[in-house]
Write a protein that holds these residues in place. Structure first.
Motif, PDB file in Angstrom:
ATOM      1  N   LEU A  26       9.362  11.056  -0.498  1.00 55.36           N
ATOM      2  CA  LEU A  26       8.094  11.332  -1.180  1.00 55.36           C
ATOM      3  C   LEU A  26       6.950  10.515  -0.573  1.00 55.36           C
ATOM      4  CD1 LEU A  26       9.455  11.387  -4.849  1.00 55.36           C
ATOM      5  CD2 LEU A  26       8.469  13.353  -3.595  1.00 55.36           C
ATOM      6  N   GLU A  27       7.233   9.244  -0.341  1.00 58.81           N
ATOM      7  CA  GLU A  27       6.212   8.382   0.291  1.00 58.81           C
ATOM      8  C   GLU A  27       5.899   8.892   1.695  1.00 58.81           C
ATOM      9  OE1 GLU A  27       7.481   4.137  -1.914  1.00 58.81           O
ATOM     10  OE2 GLU A  27       8.292   4.662   0.058  1.00 58.81           O
ATOM     11  N   LEU A  28       6.955   9.189   2.437  1.00 56.80           N
ATOM     12  CA  LEU A  28       6.775   9.636   3.817  1.00 56.80           C
ATOM     13  C   LEU A  28       5.914  10.894   3.899  1.00 56.80           C
ATOM     14  CD1 LEU A  28       7.507   9.385   6.837  1.00 56.80           C
ATOM     15  CD2 LEU A  28       9.459  10.898   6.373  1.00 56.80           C
ATOM     16  N   ASP A  29       6.216  11.880   3.064  1.00 63.75           N
ATOM     17  CA  ASP A  29       5.487  13.154   3.130  1.00 63.75           C
ATOM     18  C   ASP A  29       4.000  12.973   2.854  1.00 63.75           C
ATOM     19  OD1 ASP A  29       7.775  14.411   3.847  1.00 63.75           O
ATOM     20  OD2 ASP A  29       8.242  15.220   1.851  1.00 63.75           O
ATOM     21  N   ILE A  30       3.679  12.156   1.836  1.00 66.15           N
ATOM     22  CA  ILE A  30       2.265  11.892   1.545  1.00 66.15           C
ATOM     23  C   ILE A  30       1.587  11.234   2.740  1.00 66.15           C
ATOM     24  CG2 ILE A  30       0.735  10.403   0.179  1.00 66.15           C
ATOM     25  CD1 ILE A  30       1.433  12.731  -1.427  1.00 66.15           C
ATOM     26  N   ARG A  75      -5.945   6.782   3.689  1.00 63.88           N
ATOM     27  CA  ARG A  75      -6.665   7.810   4.462  1.00 63.88           C
ATOM     28  C   ARG A  75      -7.825   7.176   5.218  1.00 63.88           C
ATOM     29  NH1 ARG A  75      -8.280  10.982   0.614  1.00 63.88           N
ATOM     30  NH2 ARG A  75      -6.495  12.397   0.597  1.00 63.88           N
ATOM     31  N   SER A  76      -8.590   6.310   4.519  1.00 69.11           N
ATOM     32  CA  SER A  76      -9.751   5.665   5.147  1.00 69.11           C
ATOM     33  C   SER A  76      -9.325   4.758   6.289  1.00 69.11           C
ATOM     34  CB  SER A  76     -10.525   4.839   4.123  1.00 69.11           C
ATOM     35  OG  SER A  76     -10.894   5.651   3.042  1.00 69.11           O
ATOM     36  N   LEU A  77      -8.293   3.958   6.052  1.00 70.26           N
ATOM     37  CA  LEU A  77      -7.819   3.058   7.117  1.00 70.26           C
ATOM     38  C   LEU A  77      -7.354   3.864   8.326  1.00 70.26           C
ATOM     39  CD1 LEU A  77      -5.860   0.334   5.070  1.00 70.26           C
ATOM     40  CD2 LEU A  77      -7.976   0.017   6.378  1.00 70.26           C
ATOM     41  N   GLN A  78      -6.667   4.954   8.037  1.00 68.94           N
ATOM     42  CA  GLN A  78      -6.179   5.828   9.103  1.00 68.94           C
ATOM     43  C   GLN A  78      -7.355   6.365   9.937  1.00 68.94           C
ATOM     44  OE1 GLN A  78      -2.860   6.813  10.004  1.00 68.94           O
ATOM     45  NE2 GLN A  78      -4.057   7.674  11.688  1.00 68.94           N
ATOM     46  N   GLU A  79      -8.436   6.758   9.235  1.00 69.01           N
ATOM     47  CA  GLU A  79      -9.612   7.287   9.943  1.00 69.01           C
ATOM     48  C   GLU A  79     -10.287   6.213  10.782  1.00 69.01           C
ATOM     49  OE1 GLU A  79     -10.587  10.705   6.581  1.00 69.01           O
ATOM     50  OE2 GLU A  79     -12.054   9.093   6.932  1.00 69.01           O
ATOM     51  N   LEU A 104       0.831  -1.216   0.000  1.00 66.92           N
ATOM     52  CA  LEU A 104       0.000   0.000   0.000  1.00 66.92           C
ATOM     53  C   LEU A 104       0.864   1.263   0.000  1.00 66.92           C
ATOM     54  CD1 LEU A 104      -2.871  -0.547   2.624  1.00 66.92           C
ATOM     55  CD2 LEU A 104      -3.114  -0.167   0.153  1.00 66.92           C
ATOM     56  N   ILE A 105       2.057   1.120   0.512  1.00 68.90           N
ATOM     57  CA  ILE A 105       2.924   2.283   0.726  1.00 68.90           C
ATOM     58  C   ILE A 105       3.745   2.623  -0.525  1.00 68.90           C
ATOM     59  CG2 ILE A 105       4.818   3.194   2.165  1.00 68.90           C
ATOM     60  CD1 ILE A 105       2.008   2.487   3.557  1.00 68.90           C
ATOM     61  N   ARG A 106       4.137   1.536  -1.240  1.00 62.70           N
ATOM     62  CA  ARG A 106       5.058   1.724  -2.368  1.00 62.70           C
ATOM     63  C   ARG A 106       4.507   2.699  -3.400  1.00 62.70           C
ATOM     64  NH1 ARG A 106       7.920   1.551  -0.805  1.00 62.70           N
ATOM     65  NH2 ARG A 106       8.563  -0.497  -0.183  1.00 62.70           N
ATOM     66  N   ASP A 107       5.252   3.787  -3.660  1.00 63.81           N
ATOM     67  CA  ASP A 107       4.875   4.799  -4.656  1.00 63.81           C
ATOM     68  C   ASP A 107       3.521   5.452  -4.382  1.00 63.81           C
ATOM     69  OD1 ASP A 107       7.215   4.505  -6.093  1.00 63.81           O
ATOM     70  OD2 ASP A 107       6.393   2.900  -7.363  1.00 63.81           O
ATOM     71  N   ILE A 108       3.166   5.547  -3.122  1.00 65.85           N
ATOM     72  CA  ILE A 108       1.843   6.083  -2.777  1.00 65.85           C
ATOM     73  C   ILE A 108       1.677   7.522  -3.285  1.00 65.85           C
ATOM     74  CG2 ILE A 108       2.537   6.849  -0.438  1.00 65.85           C
ATOM     75  CD1 ILE A 108      -0.357   5.948   0.415  1.00 65.85           C
ATOM     76  N   HIS A 109       2.810   8.256  -3.434  1.00 69.96           N
ATOM     77  CA  HIS A 109       2.729   9.635  -3.928  1.00 69.96           C
ATOM     78  C   HIS A 109       2.253   9.673  -5.375  1.00 69.96           C
ATOM     79  CE1 HIS A 109       6.669   7.943  -4.716  1.00 69.96           C
ATOM     80  NE2 HIS A 109       6.857   8.831  -5.677  1.00 69.96           N
ATOM     81  N   LEU A 110       2.363   8.543  -6.079  1.00 67.78           N
ATOM     82  CA  LEU A 110       1.919   8.500  -7.488  1.00 67.78           C
ATOM     83  C   LEU A 110       0.569   7.816  -7.652  1.00 67.78           C
ATOM     84  CD1 LEU A 110       5.324   7.264  -9.033  1.00 67.78           C
ATOM     85  CD2 LEU A 110       4.512   9.641  -8.833  1.00 67.78           C
TER      86      LEU A 110
END
Ligand code: G
Ligand code: MN
Length: 386
Positions: A355-359, A333-337, A318-324
């Motif tokens: 980039l991944e971290l910031d998103i 976002r939903s899981l986080q909520e 889920l994390i890999r290249d999440i910025h793209l």
């Protein structure tokens, strides 16, 4: 009459006199036995090399190669083939040599059709038994090989347990700018089982998963993380079935309040009887529970409701290249909520880039694990927060 493989039995008739071959062929044909004919040993050997027969019937006195030489040639290649020898000039000598080379019977011409049928049928039966016996032997050789393969694997596995160690990978809080926990990860210096997935598979194959789990927990028990830092420990489904996990004196129990037990969606936790009761017992000992690899696409959210985890670890897929990838962003976002509402702490795994971290931070995540911060290493790698 059936041969071994269910087809009609086949007999090779070898005689230099066509009339005799014809008589034998008719005699056997009446018993449902098919025949091939050869007029000398050389022809017969050709046929034997190219087709399978149940029995050979051969004359002794033939021009060129004698019946005895022919018999000897057969024995070089096939120890089981029954060979019935016929002769018009019986002698003690020739009968002795024929039997010495394993002739099935020594018949004196003229051979009566009924006698021939009877002897051939017995020979077919004897051949079947001999083959079964040989196959049985080959089978037990196969079993023997399996036994020794297993013994070899067992000893490599024992070596892997002897040389087992744990790597630790930091889990950080970006907000607190510190390492809040380490995940303990399986390693072994036994070269052939250095890959943790292979080591686990081998333990499963050898039915030694419980032993591996205990060794892992004992090894972890010798390493105490720095004060105020928790330890994440992966459990295999089999470990949940091991009473030792729940024992008051067990290696992890003494600092259970600092330990988070990771249970993966990948393991078939549906197959564990009284799962909720077991999880309850672990919580009563002070352990916390993490759901590992969430989003890897195994059990979906059912394990979430069954475990009510204290921590959810988002799978690195889920994390890999999440910025793209807007879809991944929406899911995270939903899981986080959901987790925020349930009081479950989210850890994003496998973060490799800024980039991944910031998103992820923008989506509300605070806890991270991944090469961007630190690779797993010998106890306990630090993280530079700049
Ligand atoms: O299934 P689990 O989450 O326990 O697996 C953790 C594995 O992921 C470990 O083998 C660890 O070495 C690996 N890992 C940890 N961080 C990263 C990362 O940032 N990228 C990749 N590709 N692997 C990682
Ligand atoms: Mn894990």
């Amino acid at each position: 009459m059936d041969s071994i493989n269910g087809a009609r039995p086949r007999v090779l008739l070898v005689d230099d006199e066509p009339a005799i071959r014809h008589m034998l062929q008719r005699a056997l044909g009446k018993a449902g036995i098919s025949t091939e004919e050869a007029s000398n040993g050389r022809e017969a050997l050709d046929l034997l090399a190219n087709a399978s027969f149940d029995v050979v019937v051969t004359d002794l006195n033939m021009p060129g190669q004698s019946g005895l030489e022919f018999l000897r040639a057969i024995r070089k290649k096939d120890l089981d083939m029954p060979v019935i020898v016929m002769t018009g000039n019986p002698s003690i000598d020739s009968s002795a040599s024929a039997l010495e080379h394993g002739a099935f019977r020594y018949l004196v011409k003229p051979v009566l059709p009924a006698t021939l049928r009877d002897v051939v049928e017995r020979a077919i039966g004897a051949h079947r038994l001999a083959r079964q016996k040989r196959r049985g032997l080959e089978l037990s050789e196969h079993e023997e090989k399996q036994r020794s393969d297993r013994a070899e694997l067992d000893s490599r596995f024992a070596a892997a347990l002897d040389r087992l160690w744990m790597a630790f990978q930091p889990i950080v809080s970006v907000e607190e700018r510190r390492v809040v926990a380490y995940e303990a990860l399986l390693r072994s210096d036994e070269p052939t089982l250095a890959n943790p997935a292979v080591l686990l598979q081998t333990a499963e194959r050898l039915d030694r998963l419980t032993e591996l789990g205990r060794t892992i927990r004992t090894t972890i028990g010798h390493a105490t993380p720095p004060d105020g830092v928790n330890l994440f420990v992966n459990l295999h489904a089999t470990d949940l079935l091991d009473e030792e996990l729940y024992a008051a004196h067990a290696p992890l129990t003494r600092y259970a309040d600092r330990i988070v037990l990771e249970i993966t969606e990948r393991a078939s936790i549906e197959e564990i009887p009284q799962l909720e009761e077991r999880i309850g017992r672990l919580r009563a000992l002070g352990f916390r529970i993490a759901l590992d690899d969430l989003g890897a696409g195994y059990a979906g959210l059912t394990s979430f409701t069954r475990l009510e985890p204290d921590v959810a670890k988002l799978d690195m897929s889920l994390i890999r290249d999440i910025h793209l990838r807007p879809a991944k962003q929406t899911i995270v976002r939903s899981l986080q909520e959901i987790c925020a509402e349930l009081g479950t702490v989210v850890v994003a795994e496998g973060v490799e880039t800024k980039l991944e971290l910031d998103i992820l931070v923008g989506l509300g995540c605070d806890r991270f694990q991944g090469y961007f911060f630190a690779k797993p290493g010998r106890a306990f790698p630090t993280v530079d927060f700049g």
